[in-house]
Motif scaffolding. Structure first.
Motif, PDB file in Angstrom:
ATOM      1  N   LEU A 103      12.974  45.976  -7.742  1.00  0.00           N
ATOM      2  CA  LEU A 103      13.234  44.870  -6.819  1.00  0.00           C
ATOM      3  C   LEU A 103      12.702  45.178  -5.429  1.00  0.00           C
ATOM      4  CD1 LEU A 103      16.801  43.301  -7.018  1.00  0.00           C
ATOM      5  CD2 LEU A 103      14.605  42.159  -7.155  1.00  0.00           C
ATOM      6  N   ALA A 104      12.930  46.407  -4.988  1.00  0.00           N
ATOM      7  CA  ALA A 104      12.486  46.800  -3.654  1.00  0.00           C
ATOM      8  C   ALA A 104      10.970  46.673  -3.545  1.00  0.00           C
ATOM      9  CB  ALA A 104      12.928  48.235  -3.351  1.00  0.00           C
ATOM     10  N   ILE A 105      10.278  47.142  -4.570  1.00  0.00           N
ATOM     11  CA  ILE A 105       8.817  47.088  -4.534  1.00  0.00           C
ATOM     12  C   ILE A 105       8.344  45.634  -4.532  1.00  0.00           C
ATOM     13  CG2 ILE A 105       6.718  47.687  -5.802  1.00  0.00           C
ATOM     14  CD1 ILE A 105       8.422  50.156  -6.863  1.00  0.00           C
ATOM     15  N   ALA A 107      10.017  43.049  -3.504  1.00  0.00           N
ATOM     16  CA  ALA A 107      10.400  42.404  -2.246  1.00  0.00           C
ATOM     17  C   ALA A 107       9.367  42.645  -1.147  1.00  0.00           C
ATOM     18  CB  ALA A 107      11.772  42.906  -1.803  1.00  0.00           C
ATOM     19  N   ARG A 109       6.121  43.781  -1.611  1.00  0.00           N
ATOM     20  CA  ARG A 109       4.708  43.603  -1.939  1.00  0.00           C
ATOM     21  C   ARG A 109       4.441  42.306  -2.689  1.00  0.00           C
ATOM     22  NH1 ARG A 109       2.256  48.816  -3.558  1.00  0.00           N
ATOM     23  NH2 ARG A 109       0.691  47.449  -4.398  1.00  0.00           N
ATOM     24  N   ARG A 139      11.034  35.822 -10.047  1.00  0.00           N
ATOM     25  CA  ARG A 139      10.462  34.772 -10.885  1.00  0.00           C
ATOM     26  C   ARG A 139       8.953  34.969 -10.940  1.00  0.00           C
ATOM     27  NH1 ARG A 139      11.858  30.221  -6.454  1.00  0.00           N
ATOM     28  NH2 ARG A 139      10.503  31.019  -4.820  1.00  0.00           N
ATOM     29  N   PRO A 157      15.487  32.922  -4.213  1.00  0.00           N
ATOM     30  CA  PRO A 157      16.637  32.761  -3.320  1.00  0.00           C
ATOM     31  C   PRO A 157      17.874  33.497  -3.852  1.00  0.00           C
ATOM     32  CG  PRO A 157      15.530  30.657  -3.622  1.00  0.00           C
ATOM     33  CD  PRO A 157      14.876  31.624  -4.574  1.00  0.00           C
ATOM     34  N   PHE A 159      17.871  36.333  -5.164  1.00  0.00           N
ATOM     35  CA  PHE A 159      17.723  37.713  -4.694  1.00  0.00           C
ATOM     36  C   PHE A 159      18.355  37.846  -3.307  1.00  0.00           C
ATOM     37  CE2 PHE A 159      15.043  40.120  -1.686  1.00  0.00           C
ATOM     38  CZ  PHE A 159      15.258  41.412  -2.126  1.00  0.00           C
ATOM     39  N   HIS A 161      20.567  35.943  -2.045  1.00  0.00           N
ATOM     40  CA  HIS A 161      21.995  35.730  -2.170  1.00  0.00           C
ATOM     41  C   HIS A 161      22.688  36.969  -2.706  1.00  0.00           C
ATOM     42  CE1 HIS A 161      25.708  33.465  -2.783  1.00  0.00           C
ATOM     43  NE2 HIS A 161      25.157  32.539  -2.016  1.00  0.00           N
ATOM     44  N   TYR A 162      22.022  37.649  -3.622  1.00  0.00           N
ATOM     45  CA  TYR A 162      22.634  38.837  -4.227  1.00  0.00           C
ATOM     46  C   TYR A 162      22.942  39.896  -3.179  1.00  0.00           C
ATOM     47  CZ  TYR A 162      23.602  42.603  -7.488  1.00  0.00           C
ATOM     48  OH  TYR A 162      24.221  43.621  -8.164  1.00  0.00           O
TER      49      TYR A 162
ATOM     50  N   TYR B 126      10.500  53.318  -0.709  1.00  0.00           N
ATOM     51  CA  TYR B 126      11.245  52.366  -1.525  1.00  0.00           C
ATOM     52  C   TYR B 126      12.612  52.919  -1.911  1.00  0.00           C
ATOM     53  CZ  TYR B 126       7.064  49.533  -1.771  1.00  0.00           C
ATOM     54  OH  TYR B 126       6.000  48.752  -1.443  1.00  0.00           O
ATOM     55  N   VAL B 129      14.809  52.024   0.766  1.00  0.00           N
ATOM     56  CA  VAL B 129      15.187  50.618   0.687  1.00  0.00           C
ATOM     57  C   VAL B 129      16.314  50.435  -0.328  1.00  0.00           C
ATOM     58  CG1 VAL B 129      14.386  48.312   0.061  1.00  0.00           C
ATOM     59  CG2 VAL B 129      12.899  49.814   1.385  1.00  0.00           C
ATOM     60  N   VAL B 130      16.206  51.176  -1.442  1.00  0.00           N
ATOM     61  CA  VAL B 130      17.235  51.061  -2.479  1.00  0.00           C
ATOM     62  C   VAL B 130      18.609  51.413  -1.899  1.00  0.00           C
ATOM     63  CG1 VAL B 130      18.070  52.073  -4.639  1.00  0.00           C
ATOM     64  CG2 VAL B 130      15.677  51.381  -4.439  1.00  0.00           C
ATOM     65  N   PHE B 133      19.777  48.452  -0.124  1.00  0.00           N
ATOM     66  CA  PHE B 133      20.169  47.449  -1.121  1.00  0.00           C
ATOM     67  C   PHE B 133      21.563  47.761  -1.682  1.00  0.00           C
ATOM     68  CE2 PHE B 133      15.861  45.567  -2.720  1.00  0.00           C
ATOM     69  CZ  PHE B 133      15.627  45.104  -1.444  1.00  0.00           C
ATOM     70  N   GLU B 137      24.622  45.366  -1.573  1.00  0.00           N
ATOM     71  CA  GLU B 137      25.235  44.943  -2.829  1.00  0.00           C
ATOM     72  C   GLU B 137      26.741  45.150  -2.754  1.00  0.00           C
ATOM     73  OE1 GLU B 137      24.628  47.508  -6.276  1.00  0.00           O
ATOM     74  OE2 GLU B 137      24.109  45.764  -7.479  1.00  0.00           O
ATOM     75  N   ARG B 140      28.216  42.610  -0.362  1.00  0.00           N
ATOM     76  CA  ARG B 140      28.144  41.280  -0.949  1.00  0.00           C
ATOM     77  C   ARG B 140      29.237  41.077  -1.997  1.00  0.00           C
ATOM     78  NH1 ARG B 140      28.520  37.714  -3.704  1.00  0.00           N
ATOM     79  NH2 ARG B 140      27.057  36.152  -4.458  1.00  0.00           N
ATOM     80  N   GLU B 161      13.995  23.780  -3.040  1.00  0.00           N
ATOM     81  CA  GLU B 161      12.559  24.042  -2.938  1.00  0.00           C
ATOM     82  C   GLU B 161      11.678  22.918  -3.450  1.00  0.00           C
ATOM     83  OE1 GLU B 161      11.430  27.964  -4.132  1.00  0.00           O
ATOM     84  OE2 GLU B 161      13.543  28.477  -3.987  1.00  0.00           O
TER      85      GLU B 161
END
Lengths: 215, 273
Positions: A103-105, A107, A109, A139, A157, A159, A161-162, B126, B129-130, B133, B137, B140, B161
């Motif tokens: 996910l980080a990658i 997000a 790139r 997606r 979106p 993502f 929100h998560y 990265y 970044v994790v 996250f 998480e 959240r 959208e």
């Protein structure tokens, strides 16, 4: 109703109206949608949202108004999380580290292809991508105009929100320039050209940048 | 070797015991996310400079881990073996004496480790970044939101959208059918068998949309009213199939606006011709 009519509403009424809108929506509502419903300009709506935020805090409400996933949404106050959790049945699971890394990658790139992600992680990502797609955190975003026309992926979106962020600009800053993207081809062929100076990879990274700009 | 914090030993079997059966602080729960993760771990526990990796030492430890992995998880070992090959290649390059400087296409002064270091640095970012996250998480999970209740049929929320929802396409179809006056038709009505297949109809729609370019066409424009119900259904089915294949996009400015359709890849050859 003309705009001036609505604008003459007392501020409290606008806040109450916003409260109604956010209550029925059940998902983040963009300012544009709130403005449309209120028949107001976006700027006064935004300031009304801010003052409503303060109002909620001042009245000691259990609800909190937050900016999330490109919109505004009412959420329970974190302080009451345990109370709420006792009422609800917990279903959500945490993301695995493999999912997080992928996910980080994506997000940073996006849009990005599976081989490009694999080049960064050094492991296959097919299974992880499937999970992330199922959870709607990513997606498909068309196909890359490259050999084999590989599928491109981007975050959703959901993502945002998560992780309770409102847009991608909130991601922590990282310096990808110190670490230029490794060519996916090098990994795929299992023979990274180790003696090749990094700057010689301009061709590969150009391609990626083009796709980024198109987006 | 013996001074290394990670408790690696030279024998594979012993290594396995050391790593997985004894309470070694580093490897008891060490499950790596891949070769880069493992390498970063080795760099960390050996406390070496990422810009000046002692390749021989790291490679040796790396290979020991791979040997262990081979015994317990053959499926994922392949990814590690590739990196092992890379490490060995770097190691051998570093052992080779530098050839005298000759003007060639390759820069001989380049550190053979450079690309690996670049990859490690990117991967490390990265990983950072994790961590962020994970924190998000966690935070959240303390928030709860109201899920939208079923709305009455009169109202639906705007589709995010600008994309049209299936139910909006459906109501557009129903509107068309009623405009064509086909709703009240008795089911016994005889419709002459038509030759047009779904495939041909899809090609026709794609052609129309290709001509329309970025402007796109309105949903209604795809239906040549008045026409038999068969044609409407066929066009609608073609539309759904094209949407499913991701060849066209349906969108709507707002819930009252007409649904517009555009072709996704203009340069794509129309394979239904």
């Amino acid at each position: 109703m003309s705009m001036s009519d609505t604008l003459s509403l007392p501020v409290a009424n606008i806040e109450a109206a916003i409260e109604c809108l956010l209550f029925v929506a059940g998902e983040p509502v963009p300012i544009s949608e709130l403005a449309r419903a209120l028949e107001m300009e976006e700027i006064p709506v935004e300031s009304a949202l801010r003052s409503f935020q303060v109002t909620l805090t001042e009245r000691g409400s259990g609800l909190n108004l937050i900016r999330i996933a490109g919109g505004w949404q009412l959420a329970t106050r974190p302080a009451f999380s345990e109370v709420v959790a006792r009422l609800l049945t917990r279903t959500s699971t945490k993301l695995t580290r493999a999912s997080m890394e992928t996910l980080a990658i994506i997000a940073y790139r996006q849009p990005i292809t599976a081989p490009e992600i694999e080049a960064v992680r050094g492991v296959s990502v097919a299974g992880v991508l499937k999970t992330l797609l199922e959870r709607r955190l990513i997606r498909e975003a068309g196909r890359k105009q490259a050999l084999g026309r590989p599928m491109l992926y981007e975050t959703t979106p959901d993502f945002l929100h998560y992780f309770a962020i409102s847009d991608l600009s909130q991601l922590p800053a990282i310096d990808l320039d110190t670490a230029p993207p490794v060519s996916a081809e090098a990994i795929m062929h299992g023979n990274p050209s180790l003696s090749t100076p990094i700057s010689d990879e301009a061709e590969n990274s150009d391609q990626t940048e083009d796709t980024l700009e198109e987006n | 070797m013996e001074t290394v914090q990670g408790n690696f030993t030279t024998s594979n079997t012993t290594a396995r015991h050391t790593i997985f059966n004894t309470p070694s602080p580093h490897f008891k729960t060490a499950v790596f996310e891949g070769p880069l993760d493992l390498l970063l771990h080795l760099i960390r526990i050996n406390q070496v400079d990422i810009y000046d990796i002692p390749i021989a030492q790291i490679t040796e430890q790396y290979l020991q881990y791979v040997a262990v992995l081979e015994e317990i998880d053959l499926a994922s070992v392949g990814e590690y073996v590739l990196m092992a090959a890379t490490l060995i290649e770097i190691k051998s390059r570093m052992l080779l004496p530098r050839p005298p400087q000759e003007a060639g296409e390759e820069d001989e002064g380049e550190d053979p480790r450079a690309e690996l270091v670049a990859r490690l640095l990117e991967y490390q970012q990265y990983q950072g970044v994790v961590e962020a996250f994970r924190t998000w998480e966690e935070m959240r999970k303390k928030l709860f939101f109201r899920t939208a209740m079923e709305h009455t049929d009169d109202y639906i929320l705007p589709v995010p959208e600008g994309e049209a929802h299936v139910s909006q396409l459906y109501s557009a179809l129903m509107r068309l059918l009623s405009e064509a006056g086909l709703e009240e038709q008795p089911i016994t009505a005889v419709t002459p068998r038509r030759r047009l297949s779904l495939r041909l109809k899809m090609a026709e729609i794609l052609r129309h949309l290709q001509r329309a370019g970025e402007e796109g066409l309105s949903f209604e424009a795809l239906f040549d009213l008045p026409c038999p119900r068969y044609d409407i259904v066929l066009a609608f089915l073609s539309l759904l199939e094209l949407l499913r294949q991701g060849r066209i996009l349906a969108f709507q400015e707002n819930p009252k606006a007409p649904i517009r359709l555009i072709i996704i890849a203009l340069e794509e050859p129309n394979e239904y011709e």
